[in-house]
Design a protein around this motif. Structure first.
Motif: not given
Length: 138
Positions: A46-72
């Motif tokens: 549930t936490a994985s799906a929720l985090t990725m859902f929120l990340l996908a909705r943001r502009p430039g979403g994804g795990l390409r940025s290292r700080p964003r990936a670590a925070l996610a």
């Protein structure tokens, strides 16, 4: 495919995964068991799906940025522990036995794992981002 359409398809996939998590929780909450692994697995999913859902909705979403990936990853780890503890409480309240399936000490034990799971999630997110960068750079 336009960037907005791509983002919508990603968030649609993670929305579907959240629905699957809800169905899993519904099925799991009816079973009689005293094992915390079911709540931990459902909490992580549930936490994985929720985090990725929120990340996908943001502009430039994804795990390409290292700080964003670590925070996610940290968010996923922390939410996993909190959701798992919430699910344990939910199941105790739903079943309403004289002796709960999950005693308070077990629920607190799940919450004690929050900082460790957040750190593990941050490291996993950072590692995943590094793998994505390596594949992208080649």
């Amino acid at each position: 495919m336009a960037p907005a359409e791509h983002s919508e398809s990603k968030s649609g996939f993670w929305r579907f995964m959240l629905i699957l998590a809800g169905l899993g929780i519904l099925l799991w909450s009816g079973w009689e068991d005293k094992d915390a692994s079911g709540s931990a697995i459902l909490g992580f999913f549930t936490a994985s799906a929720l985090t990725m859902f929120l990340l996908a909705r943001r502009p430039g979403g994804g795990l390409r940025s290292r700080p964003r990936a670590a925070l996610a990853g940290a968010l996923t780890g922390a939410l996993s522990s909190a959701i798992a503890a919430g699910l344990m409480i939910f199941k105790d309240l739903r079943h309403a036995h004289a002796f709960p399936d999950f005693p308070p000490a077990m629920i607190l034990g799940m919450l004690e794992r929050l900082p460790h799971w957040a750190l593990a999630g941050a490291l996993a997110g950072l590692g995943l981002s590094m793998l994505l960068h390596q594949k992208h750079d080649e």
